[in-house]
Motif scaffolding. Structure first.
Motif: not given
Length: 419
Positions: A242-248, A288-292
């Motif tokens: 969630w933190q990675e997704w939110k930061q991006q 579509l960009e985001g963490p995997d």
């Protein structure tokens, strides 16, 4: 998107090829009777074989056994005798399909018949590869069992893996045989052989899932009553992700409260979503960009179990792959009804005390799909949707038990041929 290749091209051992070809014939015979394409009442039983009359001759089945659900399983040869008395052994599915294709009392297309042949051929090729891989996988597991000092497979899993890790290993490992009633049990005809190995559970695969972002006002969301806030729930289930997704998102100057984390299967992302939803991507509805997220595909191929966190929910996804004679979308009815049915069963189990605490379910807690706020067309989201299913759980009195998928019980052990 189907392959038209009808030749069996795998360089496997003769034993593996023979087994897989015979396996396909056995499945096809079972399906022909189960679906009523061959009429069981026309069978003529003799002491050593069974005869089925056709318009142009007779089929003879050696060792045909009656099985549950009005099906028949054969363990011997299939022999064709035409009206002139000439005999031939039926050694592959193509010959059998050609012989019986004029028997049903309904119309079919030549394309449909050829498609069925190609799907079964694809299943056979994938089955051969899976059995080749299984030899190596079993050897590795047998070595681990021996080195651990355990004497049984389940003993090794109980004492050297967490219950959830053991359960998903058993789920993937038990996916070798596939659905017993499908003649196209391993058909993935729009995947290359290399992609089949990279994405399929029977190859012990690990598959990345992209966490894209869908604008929140462009989705239909269905939840169980206690899971109303999807974003908060996702943050609890996947705190690091969630933190990675939110930061991006924040880096792009977006407010995460206005977006939904949307898992997308990595193959599906490039093979379908980028093209199929190009206009939505261009208009800013879908990012579509985001963490995997690294996941293991379960026996169903497109229900994914995250590697971390430990008790993360399963993620069921659409994949635009032709599998077992069907394109695997995830349609609105599954989104709308999954959490509702889970809630209904949950209430029944609560009222019945779990039937003496002997029954529990994996709840489908949250589901959503893309639905444009103006067009309001549910069908548009069948390839852009997700269902979150509860992680493995068990009734309190069975907390120390090992979850085993039923099909796994019928799979041969790593150390021997016992189930």
């Amino acid at each position: 998107m189907r392959s038209k290749q009808n030749d069996i091209f795998v360089n496997g051992t003769l034993l593996e090829k023979t087994f897989s070809i015979n396996n396909a014939l056995k499945r096809l015979v079972r399906c022909l009777f189960a679906e009523g394409l061959l009429d069981p009442s026309r069978l003529i039983f003799t002491s050593d074989q069974v005869c089925y009359p056709l318009k142009q001759g007779q089929l003879f089945f050696e060792h045909l056994q009656i099985a549950p659900a009005d099906t028949f399983i054969h363990y011997g040869q299939i022999i064709w005798r035409d009206n002139r008395g000439q005999k031939n052994n039926i050694t592959d599915h193509n010959k059998l399909i050609d012989l019986i294709k004029d028997e049903p009392d309904f119309r079919y297309t030549t394309e449909g018949i050829e498609g069925l042949k190609a799907d079964i051929t694809n299943s056979i090729n994938n089955d051969i590869r899976a059995r080749q891989y299984r030899q190596k996988w079993n050897a590795t597991l047998s070595q681990k069992i021996t080195l651990s000092g355990e004497t049984t497979f389940t003993g090794y899993l109980r004492h050297h893996m967490s219950p959830s890790d053991a359960a998903i290993l058993l789920d993937q490992w038990g996916s070798l045989e596939g659905h017993p009633y499908y003649p196209t049990w391993k058909c993935r005809s729009n995947l290359s052989p290399e992609s089949v190995e990279l994405l399929s559970p029977e190859f012990d695969a690990i598959v990345p899932v992209r966490i894209a972002a869908l604008r929140a006002d462009m989705a239909y969301i269905e939840t169980m009553p206690d899971k109303k806030n999807y974003q908060g729930w996702f943050a609890e289930q996947f705190p690091v992700l969630w933190q990675e997704w939110k930061q991006q998102l924040n880096h792009k100057k977006y407010d995460e409260k206005e977006w939904l984390p949307l898992p997308v299967h990595s193959w599906h992302l490039t093979a379908c979503v980028q093209q199929h939803y190009a206009d939505d991507i261009a208009s800013g509805i879908l990012i579509l960009e985001g963490p995997d997220l690294q996941t293991r595909p379960s026996m169903s191929f497109r229900t994914m179990r995250p590697l971390t966190p430990e008790n993360a929910p399963f993620i069921k996804l659409p994949v635009a792959i032709w599998m077992t004679s069907e394109m695997r979308s995830l349609q609105a009815k599954s989104i709308h009804m999954g959490p509702r049915i889970s809630q209904l069963i949950k209430e029944i189990l609560h009222n019945e005390d779990g039937f003496n605490q002997s029954v529990s379910i994996l709840e489908e807690q949250i589901a959503f799909h893309y639905r444009h706020k103006e067009r309001q067309d549910d069908a548009e989201g069948k390839y852009l949707s997700v269902v979150f299913r509860q992680a493995y759980s068990a009734p309190k009195c069975y907390e120390n038990c090992l979850p085993i998928t039923v099909a796994t019980l019928l799979t041969s052990l790593p150390q021997n041929n016992n189930p």
